[in-house]
Enzyme design. Structure first.
Site, PDB file in Angstrom:
ATOM      1  N   LEU A 106      31.879  25.239  52.146  1.00  0.00           N
ATOM      2  CA  LEU A 106      31.878  26.638  52.557  1.00  0.00           C
ATOM      3  C   LEU A 106      30.764  26.824  53.570  1.00  0.00           C
ATOM      4  O   LEU A 106      29.624  26.432  53.308  1.00  0.00           O
ATOM      5  CB  LEU A 106      31.629  27.520  51.324  1.00  0.00           C
ATOM      6  CG  LEU A 106      31.320  28.986  51.526  1.00  0.00           C
ATOM      7  CD1 LEU A 106      32.530  29.728  52.052  1.00  0.00           C
ATOM      8  CD2 LEU A 106      30.881  29.590  50.196  1.00  0.00           C
ATOM      9  N   HIS A 119      35.403  36.349  57.272  1.00  0.00           N
ATOM     10  CA  HIS A 119      36.233  36.223  56.067  1.00  0.00           C
ATOM     11  C   HIS A 119      35.912  34.877  55.430  1.00  0.00           C
ATOM     12  O   HIS A 119      36.352  33.831  55.911  1.00  0.00           O
ATOM     13  CB  HIS A 119      37.717  36.307  56.409  1.00  0.00           C
ATOM     14  CG  HIS A 119      38.581  36.596  55.210  1.00  0.00           C
ATOM     15  ND1 HIS A 119      39.643  37.460  55.268  1.00  0.00           N
ATOM     16  CD2 HIS A 119      38.537  36.156  53.943  1.00  0.00           C
ATOM     17  CE1 HIS A 119      40.224  37.523  54.078  1.00  0.00           C
ATOM     18  NE2 HIS A 119      39.556  36.724  53.256  1.00  0.00           N
ATOM     19  N   LEU A 120      35.111  34.901  54.368  1.00  0.00           N
ATOM     20  CA  LEU A 120      34.674  33.651  53.762  1.00  0.00           C
ATOM     21  C   LEU A 120      35.867  32.833  53.297  1.00  0.00           C
ATOM     22  O   LEU A 120      36.890  33.377  52.891  1.00  0.00           O
ATOM     23  CB  LEU A 120      33.675  33.893  52.627  1.00  0.00           C
ATOM     24  CG  LEU A 120      34.158  34.363  51.264  1.00  0.00           C
ATOM     25  CD1 LEU A 120      34.437  33.168  50.363  1.00  0.00           C
ATOM     26  CD2 LEU A 120      33.102  35.224  50.631  1.00  0.00           C
ATOM     27  N   HIS A 121      35.718  31.526  53.417  1.00  0.00           N
ATOM     28  CA  HIS A 121      36.781  30.617  53.009  1.00  0.00           C
ATOM     29  C   HIS A 121      36.202  29.237  52.743  1.00  0.00           C
ATOM     30  O   HIS A 121      35.241  28.822  53.372  1.00  0.00           O
ATOM     31  CB  HIS A 121      37.874  30.526  54.082  1.00  0.00           C
ATOM     32  CG  HIS A 121      37.363  30.139  55.429  1.00  0.00           C
ATOM     33  ND1 HIS A 121      36.702  31.030  56.260  1.00  0.00           N
ATOM     34  CD2 HIS A 121      37.380  28.967  56.088  1.00  0.00           C
ATOM     35  CE1 HIS A 121      36.354  30.416  57.371  1.00  0.00           C
ATOM     36  NE2 HIS A 121      36.744  29.155  57.292  1.00  0.00           N
ATOM     37  N   PHE A 122      36.793  28.581  51.778  1.00  0.00           N
ATOM     38  CA  PHE A 122      36.411  27.222  51.424  1.00  0.00           C
ATOM     39  C   PHE A 122      37.356  26.249  52.126  1.00  0.00           C
ATOM     40  O   PHE A 122      38.537  26.539  52.291  1.00  0.00           O
ATOM     41  CB  PHE A 122      36.538  26.992  49.912  1.00  0.00           C
ATOM     42  CG  PHE A 122      35.499  27.689  49.097  1.00  0.00           C
ATOM     43  CD1 PHE A 122      34.341  27.018  48.716  1.00  0.00           C
ATOM     44  CD2 PHE A 122      35.674  29.007  48.692  1.00  0.00           C
ATOM     45  CE1 PHE A 122      33.379  27.655  47.947  1.00  0.00           C
ATOM     46  CE2 PHE A 122      34.715  29.653  47.937  1.00  0.00           C
ATOM     47  CZ  PHE A 122      33.563  28.979  47.566  1.00  0.00           C
TER      48      PHE A 122
END
Length: 164
Positions: A106, A119-122
């Site tokens: 991340l 927009h947080l994303h792994f």
């Protein structure tokens, strides 16, 4: 000699790929999956997509449905749901692609390497021993051995089973 053929990446490699309007992690509609958008899974809290410009075959993006930039903005239910989806994603990738390992990561913020910082994303990236060869070093290009649509078709049934 064997041919390394990954034509779907050329627009990305040369910087000619069309810029995506809207948020990649908020595909239009309410469908639980969409091959057009490489959406493998969507429920009320999470989305899972295949990365259109992957580092390796099966490179997944796992994100909350809510448009959030930082982990600290997630509520407890979202945190648990995301962690569960990361675990499920690893299981599905191991079942179908048999990687020797997985990178799960991340990047929070543009400076930290987030290409889409708001927009947080792994990232869940399958890895195989010796999976990247001379072409990465010599030409800064990675090769992907399986067509992305084939990977989608392979993985989507398992992700859709999670909705049952």
């Amino acid at each position: 000699m064997k041919t390394l053929w990954t034509p779907w990446r050329m627009e990305h490699v040369t910087g000619q790929a069309a810029k995506y309007t809207g948020c990649l992690f908020e595909p239009p509609g309410q469908a639980h999956y969409s091959k057009e958008h490489l959406l493998l899974f969507r429920d009320e809290m999470r989305v899972v997509l295949l990365n259109r410009f992957p580092y390796a075959n099966g490179h997944l993006l796992v994100a909350p449905r809510r448009h959030l930039a930082d982990l600290t903005e997630l509520n407890t239910n979202e945190q648990m749901a995301l962690m569960d989806m990361l675990s499920q994603s690893c299981t599905i990738l191991r079942r179908h692609l048999q990687p020797h390992g997985l990178n799960v990561g991340l990047n929070l913020g543009k400076v930290a390497g987030a290409g889409i910082a708001d927009h947080l994303h792994f990232h869940v990236v399958p890895r195989w021993e010796d999976d990247h060869n001379f072409i990465t070093v010599c030409a800064d290009i990675r090769t992907i051995p399986q067509h992305i649509e084939t990977t989608f078709d392979l993985l989507v049934p398992d992700f859709q089973e999670l909705l049952a």
